[in-house]
Design an enzyme around this catalytic site. Structure first.
Site, PDB file in Angstrom:
ATOM      1  N   HIS A  77      -1.187   6.792 -12.604  1.00  0.00           N
ATOM      2  CA  HIS A  77      -0.033   7.498 -12.881  1.00  0.00           C
ATOM      3  C   HIS A  77       0.180   8.002 -14.258  1.00  0.00           C
ATOM      4  O   HIS A  77       0.046   7.193 -15.299  1.00  0.00           O
ATOM      5  CB  HIS A  77       1.151   6.361 -12.785  1.00  0.00           C
ATOM      6  CG  HIS A  77       1.225   5.449 -11.546  1.00  0.00           C
ATOM      7  ND1 HIS A  77       2.075   5.950 -10.448  1.00  0.00           N
ATOM      8  CD2 HIS A  77       0.656   4.438 -11.051  1.00  0.00           C
ATOM      9  CE1 HIS A  77       2.335   5.281  -9.678  1.00  0.00           C
ATOM     10  NE2 HIS A  77       1.192   4.456  -9.995  1.00  0.00           N
ATOM     11  N   HIS A 194       2.160   1.526  -0.965  1.00  0.00           N
ATOM     12  CA  HIS A 194       2.472   0.317  -1.712  1.00  0.00           C
ATOM     13  C   HIS A 194       3.250  -0.719  -0.805  1.00  0.00           C
ATOM     14  O   HIS A 194       4.091  -0.405  -0.265  1.00  0.00           O
ATOM     15  CB  HIS A 194       3.585   0.856  -2.687  1.00  0.00           C
ATOM     16  CG  HIS A 194       4.083  -0.280  -3.628  1.00  0.00           C
ATOM     17  ND1 HIS A 194       3.880  -0.303  -5.165  1.00  0.00           N
ATOM     18  CD2 HIS A 194       4.761  -1.561  -3.563  1.00  0.00           C
ATOM     19  CE1 HIS A 194       4.466  -1.183  -5.788  1.00  0.00           C
ATOM     20  NE2 HIS A 194       4.761  -2.217  -4.607  1.00  0.00           N
ATOM     21  N   HIS A 242      -3.222  -1.811  -4.279  1.00  0.00           N
ATOM     22  CA  HIS A 242      -3.150  -3.282  -4.987  1.00  0.00           C
ATOM     23  C   HIS A 242      -2.908  -4.367  -4.165  1.00  0.00           C
ATOM     24  O   HIS A 242      -1.917  -4.789  -4.417  1.00  0.00           O
ATOM     25  CB  HIS A 242      -2.044  -3.032  -6.332  1.00  0.00           C
ATOM     26  CG  HIS A 242      -1.030  -2.161  -6.018  1.00  0.00           C
ATOM     27  ND1 HIS A 242      -0.008  -2.655  -4.669  1.00  0.00           N
ATOM     28  CD2 HIS A 242      -0.213  -1.218  -6.299  1.00  0.00           C
ATOM     29  CE1 HIS A 242       0.920  -1.975  -4.603  1.00  0.00           C
ATOM     30  NE2 HIS A 242       0.966  -1.145  -5.723  1.00  0.00           N
ATOM     31  N   ASP A 308      -4.431   1.517 -10.755  1.00  0.00           N
ATOM     32  CA  ASP A 308      -3.061   1.547 -10.689  1.00  0.00           C
ATOM     33  C   ASP A 308      -2.740   1.688 -12.414  1.00  0.00           C
ATOM     34  O   ASP A 308      -1.674   1.014 -12.754  1.00  0.00           O
ATOM     35  CB  ASP A 308      -2.351   0.011 -10.246  1.00  0.00           C
ATOM     36  CG  ASP A 308      -0.796   0.538  -9.990  1.00  0.00           C
ATOM     37  OD1 ASP A 308      -0.395   1.653 -10.079  1.00  0.00           O
ATOM     38  OD2 ASP A 308      -0.429  -0.650  -9.351  1.00  0.00           O
TER      39      ASP A 308
END
Ligand SMILES: [Zn+2]
Length: 454
Positions: A77, A194, A242, A308
């Site tokens: 990100h 996610h 994740h 992440d």
């Protein structure tokens, strides 16, 4: 974006055999063993051949150091547009990636505005051109059905959030998910998910520590969301972001789906720290759960490693736990932390290279990630005798902190992007000439996004 004509196939060598511009000599993993090799790189930035006594171009001998394919971090990100510049920019984020041995990042769409249509995709791409040190693949969020066809011709992949997270307030409900999978399956782009089921969250008390956060967003929420993924249509290129539980990893493997684990879920537990620097979504898990996931990773049963990377400004992570944002920086430390595990003898180098370099590049349809003729020469040079420790203040990210403060790392000495050395002696020393890339298997052509061809 432009590369000098000397280095392109369309240059003066059209029709000829491409000429060798560099022979990199060192040691590399060959059939599971480190052996002396020489890698010849041609003027298109590709690996021309690998063997002994390569000739035809200038030689760079790195001696005992190990040459590896550069890593791909498919989950970052970078906060542009709309994020606070004291947290991260595309420039600082990609320099951090290069210093950490990462030659391609997958940037997530939950920026402000989020990447949900062609216009917002173009806005992000305009920020990348001339400013990215490494290649970027831009994920889009499939929240607007009308924008999907044009996005599918331009974006690098889709990211679906099944739970609210930074920048995404209204995820699709669990009932809407099957129809979403059907729609995405037609578009042939990779889809990262996610996977947390918010109906399994508990809101009894505001959490004040990572232990409390794990109770609010338990592993059961992950397992519930993964069950939805496993029932997805055939042909959908689905990947769970994740994954934090060994049971989740086992389910996904059984269903033949791709997934990643992050360095923080593999190395940190809910007892590693008590403050909001250790607040992430999904939460850090109890030590027994972390260890089970780590053992699965060591056995090669976690296909992909990712960071992440979510570089929140330091002051926001110093807020009381329940008010602080979730996320930790990690693109620059991802591979160096794991290389330190290799040096310590707790992780096999081949397992690491498969998870950090080979599989993520393949999943994103990119011709790199292996030492193989025809692949783009995205390479790193590692000296396992060089040890250092993580210092948040010294990271390229202006966020200036790390949950791995003081951890031992092995940083790559050199990184090559298309055969051009952009990290030298551990410092960024190159041009910001990273490209926007798309999977080679994607449909259609996107103007302005060169897709590499083998
Ligand atoms: Zn994320």
């Amino acid at each position: 974006m432009a590369r000098s004509s000397r280095r392109t196939r369309a240059g003066s060598h059209r029709g000829d055999r491409p000429s060798i511009v560099l022979v990199l000599a060192g040691r590399a993993l060959v059939r599971g063993r480190l052996q002396p090799v020489e890698i010849a790189i041609d003027d298109s930035g590709r690996i021309a051949s690998i063997g002994k006594n390569r000739s035809g171009g200038p030689r760079h001998d790195v001696g005992d150091c190990v040459i590896l394919p550069a890593a791909t971090d498919m989950h970052v990100h970078f906060r542009e547009p709309g994020g606070p510049s004291e947290a991260e920019t595309i420039g600082s984020g990609t320099v951090g990636a290069a210093l950490g041995g990462v030659a391609l990042v997958g940037d997530m769409p939950n920026t402000r505005p989020p990447v949900t249509d062609l216009e917002s995709w173009q806005e992000k791409v305009a920020r990348i051109e001339g400013r990215a040190a490494v290649d970027m693949l831009v994920f889009a969020a499939p929240t607007d059905p009308r924008a999907l066809p044009s996005l599918a011709r331009h974006a690098g992949g889709f990211k679906v959030y099944l739970a609210p997270t930074t920048g995404i307030d209204e995820p699709p409900s669990m009932e809407e998910v099957p129809a979403l999978w059907e729609r995405l399956a037609e578009l042939r782009l990779p889809v990262s998910v996610h996977a947390e089921d918010p109906t399994q969250f508990s809101a009894d008390r505001p959490p004040s520590s990572p232990v409390g956060w794990n109770a609010v967003r338990p592993g059961a929420a992950e397992l519930s969301a993964l069950d939805r993924m496993i029932r997805s249509p055939v042909g959908l290129r689905l990947h769970a972001a994740h994954v934090t539980t060994e049971e989740g990893a086992r389910k996904l493997r059984g269903a033949g789906l791709s997934f990643e684990a992050t360095a923080h879920h593999l190395l940190l537990s809910d007892r590693s720290g008590t403050d909001a620097r250790f607040k992430v979504n999904p939460p850090l898990r109890p030590e027994s759960e972390r260890l089970a996931l780590w053992e699965a990773f060591r056995r090669g049963e976690v296909p992909i490693l990712a960071s992440d990377h979510a570089p929140h400004p330091k002051d926001t992570k110093e807020l009381p736990f329940d008010r602080a944002p979730s996320g930790v920086p990690g693109v620059e430390t991802l591979l160096p932390l794991m290389l330190a595990q290799v040096r310590a003898g707790t992780l096999d180098l081949g397992v690491l290279v498969a998870a950090a370099c080979e599989r993520p590049a393949r999943w994103l349809g990119q011709p790199h990630g292996r030492l193989a003729p025809g692949h783009r020469a995205h390479l790193i040079v590692v000296d396992f005798r060089e040890r250092s420790t993580v210092s948040g203040a010294k990271l390229a990210s202006p966020c200036g902190w790390s949950p791995f403060e003081g951890w031992e790392v092995v940083r790559p000495r050199e990184l090559y992007r298309d055969g051009e050395r952009i990290v030298d002696a551990g410092e960024f020393a190159g041009r910001s000439a990273g490209k926007v890339v798309r999977p080679e298997y994607a449909l259609g052509e996107a103007a302005g996004t060169p897709s590499p061809t083998l």
